[in-house]
Design a protein around this motif. Structure first.
Motif, PDB file in Angstrom:
ATOM      1  N   ILE A  36       0.855  -1.190   0.000  1.00 50.94           N
ATOM      2  CA  ILE A  36       0.000   0.000   0.000  1.00 50.94           C
ATOM      3  C   ILE A  36       0.891   1.240   0.000  1.00 50.94           C
ATOM      4  O   ILE A  36       1.639   1.477   0.944  1.00 50.94           O
ATOM      5  CB  ILE A  36      -0.930   0.003   1.225  1.00 50.94           C
ATOM      6  CG1 ILE A  36      -1.774  -1.272   1.259  1.00 50.94           C
ATOM      7  CG2 ILE A  36      -1.808   1.258   1.225  1.00 50.94           C
ATOM      8  CD1 ILE A  36      -2.442  -1.540   2.596  1.00 50.94           C
ATOM      9  N   THR A  39      -3.139   5.027   1.586  1.00 55.28           N
ATOM     10  CA  THR A  39      -4.426   4.492   2.013  1.00 55.28           C
ATOM     11  C   THR A  39      -5.550   5.319   1.394  1.00 55.28           C
ATOM     12  O   THR A  39      -5.324   6.420   0.886  1.00 55.28           O
ATOM     13  CB  THR A  39      -4.556   4.519   3.550  1.00 55.28           C
ATOM     14  OG1 THR A  39      -4.450   5.879   3.988  1.00 55.28           O
ATOM     15  CG2 THR A  39      -3.479   3.666   4.212  1.00 55.28           C
ATOM     16  N   ALA A  40      -6.756   4.791   1.436  1.00 56.53           N
ATOM     17  CA  ALA A  40      -7.907   5.470   0.827  1.00 56.53           C
ATOM     18  C   ALA A  40      -8.094   6.880   1.382  1.00 56.53           C
ATOM     19  O   ALA A  40      -8.406   7.812   0.626  1.00 56.53           O
ATOM     20  CB  ALA A  40      -9.169   4.642   1.036  1.00 56.53           C
ATOM     21  N   ASP A  41      -7.880   7.065   2.686  1.00 55.94           N
ATOM     22  CA  ASP A  41      -8.063   8.403   3.270  1.00 55.94           C
ATOM     23  C   ASP A  41      -6.920   9.365   2.921  1.00 55.94           C
ATOM     24  O   ASP A  41      -7.028  10.570   3.151  1.00 55.94           O
ATOM     25  CB  ASP A  41      -8.259   8.319   4.788  1.00 55.94           C
ATOM     26  CG  ASP A  41      -7.067   7.724   5.516  1.00 55.94           C
ATOM     27  OD1 ASP A  41      -6.539   6.712   5.036  1.00 55.94           O
ATOM     28  OD2 ASP A  41      -6.679   8.282   6.562  1.00 55.94           O
ATOM     29  N   THR A  43      -5.845   9.669  -0.272  1.00 55.81           N
ATOM     30  CA  THR A  43      -5.986  10.002  -1.692  1.00 55.81           C
ATOM     31  C   THR A  43      -7.215  10.869  -1.919  1.00 55.81           C
ATOM     32  O   THR A  43      -8.152  10.871  -1.117  1.00 55.81           O
ATOM     33  CB  THR A  43      -6.113   8.731  -2.559  1.00 55.81           C
ATOM     34  OG1 THR A  43      -7.363   8.099  -2.291  1.00 55.81           O
ATOM     35  CG2 THR A  43      -4.970   7.767  -2.297  1.00 55.81           C
ATOM     36  N   THR A  45      -9.263  10.379  -4.336  1.00 58.13           N
ATOM     37  CA  THR A  45     -10.313   9.544  -4.915  1.00 58.13           C
ATOM     38  C   THR A  45     -10.997   8.658  -3.893  1.00 58.13           C
ATOM     39  O   THR A  45     -12.034   8.074  -4.180  1.00 58.13           O
ATOM     40  CB  THR A  45      -9.726   8.634  -6.018  1.00 58.13           C
ATOM     41  OG1 THR A  45      -8.775   7.745  -5.413  1.00 58.13           O
ATOM     42  CG2 THR A  45      -9.096   9.443  -7.135  1.00 58.13           C
ATOM     43  N   GLY A  46     -10.395   8.524  -2.722  1.00 59.91           N
ATOM     44  CA  GLY A  46     -10.946   7.623  -1.718  1.00 59.91           C
ATOM     45  C   GLY A  46     -10.592   6.165  -1.965  1.00 59.91           C
ATOM     46  O   GLY A  46     -11.153   5.271  -1.347  1.00 59.91           O
ATOM     47  N   HIS A  47      -9.671   5.916  -2.883  1.00 61.14           N
ATOM     48  CA  HIS A  47      -9.226   4.554  -3.185  1.00 61.14           C
ATOM     49  C   HIS A  47      -7.748   4.419  -2.835  1.00 61.14           C
ATOM     50  O   HIS A  47      -6.974   5.356  -3.019  1.00 61.14           O
ATOM     51  CB  HIS A  47      -9.418   4.221  -4.665  1.00 61.14           C
ATOM     52  CG  HIS A  47     -10.840   4.272  -5.111  1.00 61.14           C
ATOM     53  ND1 HIS A  47     -11.758   3.291  -4.805  1.00 61.14           N
ATOM     54  CD2 HIS A  47     -11.504   5.197  -5.848  1.00 61.14           C
ATOM     55  CE1 HIS A  47     -12.917   3.611  -5.326  1.00 61.14           C
ATOM     56  NE2 HIS A  47     -12.799   4.765  -5.962  1.00 61.14           N
ATOM     57  N   GLU A  48      -7.375   3.250  -2.362  1.00 56.28           N
ATOM     58  CA  GLU A  48      -5.967   2.982  -2.087  1.00 56.28           C
ATOM     59  C   GLU A  48      -5.142   3.035  -3.369  1.00 56.28           C
ATOM     60  O   GLU A  48      -5.656   2.773  -4.455  1.00 56.28           O
ATOM     61  CB  GLU A  48      -5.795   1.578  -1.512  1.00 56.28           C
ATOM     62  CG  GLU A  48      -6.309   1.377  -0.129  1.00 56.28           C
ATOM     63  CD  GLU A  48      -6.094  -0.044   0.336  1.00 56.28           C
ATOM     64  OE1 GLU A  48      -5.906  -0.206   1.549  1.00 56.28           O
ATOM     65  OE2 GLU A  48      -6.116  -0.987  -0.481  1.00 56.28           O
ATOM     66  N   ILE A  49      -3.886   3.352  -3.194  1.00 51.83           N
ATOM     67  CA  ILE A  49      -2.922   3.205  -4.269  1.00 51.83           C
ATOM     68  C   ILE A  49      -1.970   2.106  -3.821  1.00 51.83           C
ATOM     69  O   ILE A  49      -1.337   2.218  -2.765  1.00 51.83           O
ATOM     70  CB  ILE A  49      -2.158   4.512  -4.547  1.00 51.83           C
ATOM     71  CG1 ILE A  49      -3.126   5.614  -4.965  1.00 51.83           C
ATOM     72  CG2 ILE A  49      -1.088   4.285  -5.608  1.00 51.83           C
ATOM     73  CD1 ILE A  49      -2.485   6.980  -5.083  1.00 51.83           C
ATOM     74  N   THR A  52       1.294  -3.920  -7.006  1.00 50.34           N
ATOM     75  CA  THR A  52       1.010  -5.349  -6.958  1.00 50.34           C
ATOM     76  C   THR A  52       2.158  -6.141  -7.586  1.00 50.34           C
ATOM     77  O   THR A  52       3.057  -5.580  -8.204  1.00 50.34           O
ATOM     78  CB  THR A  52      -0.281  -5.672  -7.733  1.00 50.34           C
ATOM     79  OG1 THR A  52      -0.052  -5.419  -9.130  1.00 50.34           O
ATOM     80  CG2 THR A  52      -1.452  -4.837  -7.224  1.00 50.34           C
TER      81      THR A  52
END
Length: 140
Positions: A36, A39-41, A43, A45-49, A52
């Motif tokens: 990760i 985290t979503a908070d 960004t 967009t509210g999505h994790e980056i 992988t």
């Protein structure tokens, strides 16, 4: 990012995630895992980056292609080593030469002899055109 993860032992020399990574940002998923980056908070967009295993494989494929191309050119010119590396385009302008060297993106060269030149496609086309068609055929 791959070079940083490799340097910290989170990515192993073969390119796989170290499943024993103690980082809270590492999340094992089935047999591979993901790291990760935000985290979503964190960004907009509210999505994790995340990065992988597939992302790392894509970097490995690109690195292999670049390195193989350089080695082929060196062999064709009879060069045992490179005196300098010129990084072109947006990729070349923004990549860290230290990180590129760490992951073996190009053959070993003194870091002070690695340069970024920005967009060089036009310059390359002008050089090829000014050399004439016979020079371009010989270069193939």
């Amino acid at each position: 990012m791959v070079a940083e993860l490799f340097g910290k032992g989170i990515v192993l020399p073969g390119g796989k995630f170290n499943l024993a990574t103690p980082s809270p940002n590492f999340r094992p998923t089935q047999r591979v895992g993901e790291y990760i980056l935000a985290t979503a908070d964190q960004t907009s967009t509210g999505h994790e980056i995340v990065i992988t295993q597939n992302d790392i494989r894509a970097v490995q494929l690109a690195k292999a292609a670049l390195y193989a191309g350089a080695k082929l050119l060196m062999a064709r010119r009879g060069a045992g080593r490179v005196d300098r590396v010129i990084l072109a385009g947006a990729f070349g302008s923004f990549i860290s030469k230290e990180h590129a060297m760490l992951i073996g993106l190009f053959p070993d060269c003194d870091l002070e002899d690695v340069y970024a030149v920005g967009n060089a496609a036009g310059d390359g086309a002008r050089i090829a055109c000014s050399a004439g068609p016979s020079a371009v055929r010989r270069a193939k």
